[in-house]
Write a protein that holds these residues in place. Sequence first.
Motif, PDB file in Angstrom:
ATOM      1  N   GLY A   1      50.916  -0.705  27.644  1.00  0.00           N
ATOM      2  CA  GLY A   1      50.433  -0.328  26.325  1.00  0.00           C
ATOM      3  C   GLY A   1      49.024   0.232  26.371  1.00  0.00           C
ATOM      4  N   VAL A   2      48.670   0.974  25.321  1.00  0.00           N
ATOM      5  CA  VAL A   2      47.324   1.521  25.165  1.00  0.00           C
ATOM      6  C   VAL A   2      46.904   1.351  23.714  1.00  0.00           C
ATOM      7  N   GLU A   3      45.593   1.301  23.507  1.00  0.00           N
ATOM      8  CA  GLU A   3      45.032   1.219  22.164  1.00  0.00           C
ATOM      9  C   GLU A   3      43.775   2.082  22.094  1.00  0.00           C
ATOM     10  N   TYR A   4      43.537   2.663  20.924  1.00  0.00           N
ATOM     11  CA  TYR A   4      42.278   3.345  20.658  1.00  0.00           C
ATOM     12  C   TYR A   4      41.792   2.889  19.290  1.00  0.00           C
ATOM     13  N   LYS A   5      40.519   2.493  19.226  1.00  0.00           N
ATOM     14  CA  LYS A   5      39.949   2.006  17.976  1.00  0.00           C
ATOM     15  C   LYS A   5      38.586   2.653  17.767  1.00  0.00           C
ATOM     16  N   GLU A   6      38.349   3.087  16.547  1.00  0.00           N
ATOM     17  CA  GLU A   6      37.053   3.669  16.207  1.00  0.00           C
ATOM     18  C   GLU A   6      36.607   3.135  14.858  1.00  0.00           C
ATOM     19  N   ARG A   7      35.357   2.664  14.802  1.00  0.00           N
ATOM     20  CA  ARG A   7      34.818   2.081  13.576  1.00  0.00           C
ATOM     21  C   ARG A   7      33.456   2.685  13.283  1.00  0.00           C
ATOM     22  N   ARG A   8      33.237   3.043  12.027  1.00  0.00           N
ATOM     23  CA  ARG A   8      31.908   3.437  11.591  1.00  0.00           C
ATOM     24  C   ARG A   8      31.148   2.196  11.114  1.00  0.00           C
ATOM     25  N   GLY A   9      29.855   2.300  11.116  1.00  0.00           N
ATOM     26  CA  GLY A   9      29.034   1.149  10.779  1.00  0.00           C
ATOM     27  C   GLY A   9      29.011   0.839   9.293  1.00  0.00           C
ATOM     28  N   THR A  10      28.522  -0.360   8.978  1.00  0.00           N
ATOM     29  CA  THR A  10      28.292  -0.771   7.593  1.00  0.00           C
ATOM     30  C   THR A  10      26.813  -1.113   7.439  1.00  0.00           C
TER      31      THR A  10
END
Length: 809
Positions: A227-236
């Motif tokens: 499996g693979v995952e990609y996650k991207e989050r902008r700041g708060t």
Amino acid sequence: MSLRLSASPLGLAIAFVLLTPHAHAQDATNLDTVIVTGTRAVDRTVLESTSPVDVLTAEDIRKAGVVNGELGSALQALLPSFNFPRQSNSGGADHVRAAQLRGLSPDQVLVLVNGKRRHHSALVNTGSKIGRGTTPVDFNAIPVSAIKRIEVLRDGAGALYGSDAVAGVINVILDNTPEGGSVEVSYGANHTDLKPIGRTLTDGQTANISANVGTALSDDGGFLRVGVEYKERRGTNRAGFDQIPPWDQTEANLALQGKRNYVLGDGASKDINGWFNVELPFGQTGVAYAFATYNQRDTEGANYFRYPDGEANWTQLYPNGYRPISEGENSDVQLVAGARGQWGDWNYDASLDYGQNSFTYRLRNTLNASLGPTSPTRFRTGDYEYAQTVANLDVGRVFEQGPDTTHSLGLGAEFRHERYQTRAGDPSSYAAGPFTDRPTGSQAGGGLTPQDAADLSRDVASVYASLSSQFGEHFSTDLAARYEHHDDFGGELTGKLGLRYEFTPAFALRGALSNNYRAPSLAQIGYESTDTGYNAAGQLVQGRLLSVNNPIARGLGATDLKPEKSLNTSLGFTSRIGEHFDLSLDLFQIDIDDRIALSESITGDALTDFAQQQYGVAGLQSASFFVNAADTRTRGAELVTNWRQRLGDGQLLLTGTWSYAKTTLKNVLATPDALRALDPGYVLFGIEESNTLTDAAPRTRASLGATWGNDQWTLSSRVNRYGSATRVFNFGDGYIPRQTYQAEWQLDAEVEYRFSPRWSVAIGGQNLTDNYPDLSNDDIYYFGNLPYDVLSPVGSNGAYYYGRVRYTF
């Protein structure tokens, strides 16, 4: 139009009735689930365990971890005794978050993957409150999509698994499905009313995509799953309007009054995860296996603002001041290979386990003021690496003693090699430039110097035995013993006895007694750092974290660290009434001798003069080091209840959990004479660090939940109550502000619809009432900039809404 749900009692009631809360854990509520953690018996279930065990399903973990795809956040939502606060302006803790079990330190819980020891992080959290001075296991480096289930043993288990298992054991079991797969995409964002500034904000946009697939490799059980995952989050950002500290109120600085100069919240991040799990039969009974997880994460962290008119700034570079941004490059890998099978009546499992975490710390939008207006504005401040290799051999067999007595015997040996290294940062990150009236080193974290660099290793060998027995239908036992030898701390014998007696199918008593052991981590022994930053009072200081072997630390009263040793006792009962209701209640006490913590920060002219006169070190304004701070006693209780009922054309599951853990200090380390001789007011272990160990984390936690589902719909929600937490600062001269942040509620809900056997969509939200912790008082909120403290598990991000699409095949 506002997306927030009404926070009125009617709104809460409607959400609870229509979307009845999400279960504590669906497998944990199925007490017939066979467990592999905490016992050698091959057929023990959750109900039959001699110690409390939670079993969390992949489905629940996947849904609860939808925010940023974080495993740690999912565990906090699902486990009654797990705390995973969101740090900000906390140095390394902005990049690697620490978790607690039963209110103890993050390094007092042992994490396994498929029963094999997981390595911890290389980065030492020195700027945080929770987990201060620890190198915790990075739960968020374990891919959520890789998990089949998680078993959580809430009891000491050092005799079974070795050092660190003081509070308990968390065993992550990877997906071994030999066929099929899934692709999942989710997107969400925070949408919140931020009262300190009177604005409605949308931020924290988060996108996750994961995919996994399995295939059979043979007709007799071989498989490969990847499996693979990609996650991207902008700041708060939840910072308030800057009122400007009194000592910085010059004309140039006051021009920034009323602006949001600071950041309080989650930093931006990007993750790439990969994993595989493979088995291939050989011979008649043998199975060769291997599994691995990989994580590459880039993160950002917040730091205090530097005003334009101040010794930490050059206006030629930053005419309007600046806020340094920390950057973390985190690389994490675990690779395990082994074989298991049978030799006659005996089964065996031999494996080799390698785990490594590498962390590079950087700063941008900063400077080294002592270098003048030509200073660089970006720095690499240090490299950190921890590696662990474990060789393990387990053998066991099951044998019968009469018609009603069965024993499961396990024997084993293990060898572990650990290595911890740090390397100096860029020379400009720690250089003392020609401007001697300015602070040296990169602002917001001076670089590690060559003298700070560490290279330590240790070998640990152990032998162990365990025996799980079933005497008839009513009485069972677990007995284990381990001798473990550290080449730097010698040997230690640990043991555990667990008992369970079933009076009737509806009522059983269980209890356990164990002693456990945790050696100081290599980082706690040898880590050193040099820093120029702001202290708790918001004033700029130059300081060092010293190893206990450093001559300056020795002169201040440091001594060799001793291992932590614990005595764990527990007593509980389980009850199951028909097919609808079950309940467990466990009381526990954990006595720990020689708890390791960071000392208080030793500051002032007496320290500066001492370091200069005795060791020729100029300009040292603050120093701290690790100490065996105190003996502690933690007492608590944990309750889990479940109700199952057919409702309409679906199944309803109601769950309630409650936990309580209170830590008190005993035999607190006295301030050594050498330190008092410098200044009678110096305290080696005092108010701030005592607060860290005792009441900085909530003592109570409650959850009320349910799930209703059929072939097409799943309606779920969860109501969590987090207890109060207390923050204490010591700003010196008798100024010791304190604030207790009261208990908070959080409501989560989700609706999922399966419009075909393969496709499903879901919408949901977390913290739907847009609840926040108490505002910090005037003594703590740092002149309007930091209105919320990082202690509250409810966080300070407000409501979060998301959508998810899932395809299975």
